[in-house]
Every structure is written in C-alpha cells, then in structure tokens.
Write an enzyme that holds these catalytic residues in place. Structure first.
Site, PDB file in Angstrom:
ATOM      1  N   GLU A 143       0.826  -1.215   0.000  1.00 57.20           N
ATOM      2  CA  GLU A 143       0.000   0.000   0.000  1.00 57.20           C
ATOM      3  C   GLU A 143       0.858   1.262   0.000  1.00 57.20           C
ATOM      4  O   GLU A 143       0.615   2.195  -0.769  1.00 57.20           O
ATOM      5  CB  GLU A 143      -0.936   0.016   1.222  1.00 57.20           C
ATOM      6  CG  GLU A 143      -1.981  -1.091   1.253  1.00 57.20           C
ATOM      7  CD  GLU A 143      -2.975  -1.023   0.101  1.00 57.20           C
ATOM      8  OE1 GLU A 143      -3.045   0.009  -0.586  1.00 57.20           O
ATOM      9  OE2 GLU A 143      -3.673  -2.020  -0.126  1.00 57.20           O
ATOM     10  N   ASN A 191       1.193   3.827  -3.178  1.00 60.16           N
ATOM     11  CA  ASN A 191       0.828   5.244  -3.048  1.00 60.16           C
ATOM     12  C   ASN A 191       1.926   6.150  -3.588  1.00 60.16           C
ATOM     13  O   ASN A 191       1.647   7.123  -4.289  1.00 60.16           O
ATOM     14  CB  ASN A 191       0.548   5.594  -1.588  1.00 60.16           C
ATOM     15  CG  ASN A 191      -0.873   5.258  -1.174  1.00 60.16           C
ATOM     16  OD1 ASN A 191      -1.684   4.867  -2.002  1.00 60.16           O
ATOM     17  ND2 ASN A 191      -1.164   5.414   0.105  1.00 60.16           N
ATOM     18  N   ARG A 225      -9.089   4.047  -7.774  1.00 64.08           N
ATOM     19  CA  ARG A 225      -8.547   3.876  -6.427  1.00 64.08           C
ATOM     20  C   ARG A 225      -9.752   3.878  -5.470  1.00 64.08           C
ATOM     21  O   ARG A 225     -10.758   4.549  -5.734  1.00 64.08           O
ATOM     22  CB  ARG A 225      -7.592   5.012  -6.040  1.00 64.08           C
ATOM     23  CG  ARG A 225      -6.460   5.308  -6.989  1.00 64.08           C
ATOM     24  CD  ARG A 225      -5.664   4.133  -7.468  1.00 64.08           C
ATOM     25  NE  ARG A 225      -5.176   3.237  -6.437  1.00 64.08           N
ATOM     26  CZ  ARG A 225      -4.407   2.184  -6.684  1.00 64.08           C
ATOM     27  NH1 ARG A 225      -4.035   1.901  -7.930  1.00 64.08           N
ATOM     28  NH2 ARG A 225      -4.001   1.411  -5.721  1.00 64.08           N
TER      29      ARG A 225
END
Ligand SMILES: Nc1ncnc2c1ncn2[C@@H]1O[C@H](COP(=O)(O)OP(=O)(O)OP(=O)(O)O)[C@@H](O)[C@H]1O
Ligand SMILES: [Mg+2]
Lengths: 147, 111
Positions: free
Chosen positions: A49, A53, A110
């Site tokens: 994650e 990002n 997203r």
C-alpha cells in the site's frame, strides 16, 4: 531501548513493476526473525500500500528514473520498522487522506482504502508530509514471538 | 500473476492467480474491458481461488468491473478462499456487493 539486529535501505524508481519487488525484499529481510506467516502477509500488504501510493500519487503516475522511492527497514528481535519516502507532491491534509474511502483518484479506480489497510495490518502508522516536498510513511509491525 | 479468460453463455470467466497488485490490475483491466463490450456477455465471474495476495488496487479493479456489468444489467460473482484476500474483500465491502460462489459451475448455473 530495543536492540537493533539489522537494517537495510534501498531506492528504486517509481515504477509499478517495483511494487512486487519491494514486498518481496521486505519479506525476505524480515525472514531473519522468523515471523509468523499470517503476520508476514499483513506486513507485505501494508508495504504494498505504501509503495503503491508513492508510485501512483506522489509523482502523478509519472514513471521515470528521476522519480525515486526510498525504502528503509530496521529489524529488532520481534519488530520491524519500515519507512517509505517519496520526494513528490506531498499531501495537503494528512488526517483527511487517512480517512477510510477518501481518495483523490477515483478516475484511476482507487478506493481510498490504502491508509486504512496500512493501519489495520500494522501496529503503528505515522505519516509525515510536506506539500511540494514529499511524503514519509512510517510503519511498525510487532511479531508474535514464536514458541 | 496468472490470468486466464474464458466464456460460458452470458458469463465472462476471469481466473486470477498469484499476486494481484496495481501493476497487474492495469494489465488485467485492459484485457477484461473489451470482452465486456461483446454481446451476449453481461455477467462476470472472478475466480480468485489461486490468488495468494491482493491489496487495495484489487478492490478498485473489482469494483470497476462490477460497475460495468451493473450498467449493462448483469451480475458479478466471486470465488475466493484465501484468508488474506478475503479479509481485504470484507474490510472494503467488496464481498457484500458480489455474489459469493463456491465454484464456477455454481456461478454460471442458469446461464
Ligand atoms: N505518497 C503520496 N503522495 C501524495 N499523495 C498521497 C500519497 N499517499 C497517499 N496520498 C493521498 O492520500 C489519498 C488516500 O490514500 P489511500 O492509499 O488511503 O487511498 P488511495 O490510494 O486513493 O486508494 P487505494 O489505496 O484504495 O487504491 C490518496 O488518494 C492521495 O490523494
Ligand atoms: Mg493507496
């Protein structure tokens, strides 16, 4: 103070093909302290994650050697600390960004769950960001000591 | 990542194995979407039996395909057993929006 066992640091360009690479590196590095399988899975997900990002948001998805992501790990007896740093656009409001389902990129499909997953799958999450300068995500995972 | 597409009546069957992240979601999306434009296809089955890893990128990819089939009057089913993957699917509410099936035969019954 916890006694440090080992540490590592690496940098790679913000390219999506490095997401799997980063997860594997962290898992291989953590293997030294023999973590439980399910806890290691959680860590892999949290790292994925954070790194995703940096690749998706920090540089507006622009992939190239000039856009780098830094990954640092420090290992203790039963704990790993991970810092993921980018030098991209930063986050204006970190509190808001951390809310479940908050995303600035719905058009890229997203879902706004990244920070929530990082928080759930680790023991500590700190986010430090400066608009225009970049973002630092700090994760700490405490492993159950194997009997 | 392992990826396989097949068809049964109105169903597009998507098998995904290995690790599903942002990198592979982009690839998969580009393979699935043109197939969903081809009549009589209007339902989708995701067989995630062989999936060992998924992060939030997978949530977005699944929700995006769900929206497409809903727009053409179809349904979306999901087959999944991996505990880590299920946890992500449940946390994000994806599980509530897909029909959960035990295998492909179960999913395409009455196709
Ligand atoms: N490294 C970063 N640089 C700039 N902005 C970021 C960064 N990380 C997160 N953000 C911002 O915080 C928001 C929330 O992040 P989060 O990971 O929770 O959701 P998401 O990435 O939008 O969606 P998902 O992770 O579910 O695919 C992002 O939409 C983005 O605006
Ligand atoms: Mg994210």
């Amino acid at each position: 103070m916890m006694k440090e066992i080992n540490r590592m640091c690496m940098e790679f360009p913000a390219k999506s093909c490095n997401e799997g690479f980063a997860r594997s590196v962290v898992a291989a590095f953590a293997a030294q302290i023999d973590p439980r399988f399910d806890e290691l899975s959680d860590l892999r997900t949290a790292v994925s994650e954070g790194v995703t990002n940096a690749i998706v948001h920090a540089y507006n998805g622009i992939q190239g050697e000039q856009n780098m992501v830094k990954l640092e790990c420090v290992l203790y007896k039963n704990t790993i600390e991970i810092t993921i740093t980018d030098f991209g656009k930063g986050i204006e409001d970190v509190m808001q960004a951390r809310e479940p389902l908050y995303t600035t990129a719905p058009e890229m499909e997203r879902s706004g769950m990244g920070f929530t997953i990082m928080e759930t799958f680790t023991d500590d999450l700190f986010v430090e960001s400066k608009p225009g300068a970049g973002t630092k995500v700090f994760l700490r995972k405490v492993f159950t000591v194997n009997a | 990542m392992k990826f396989e597409l097949s068809k049964a009546g109105t169903f597009l069957i998507v098998r995904i194995g290995g690790e599903l992240d942002h990198h592979y979601c982009d690839i998969i999306r580009n393979r699935i979407d043109p197939e969903l434009m081809e009549p009589p296809i209007r339902n989708i089955v995701f067989d995630l039996t062989g999936l060992t890893f998924m992060d939030s990128s997978g949530i977005g990819m699944l929700m995006g395909r769900l929206r497409i089939v809903q727009a053409i009057g179809g349904n979306a089913c999901l087959i999944c057993e991996n505990k880590n993957v299920l946890r992500i699917l449940e946390m994000s509410g994806v599980m509530r929006l897909f029909n959960r099936c035990k295998d492909i035969a179960d999913a395409v019954r009455g196709a």
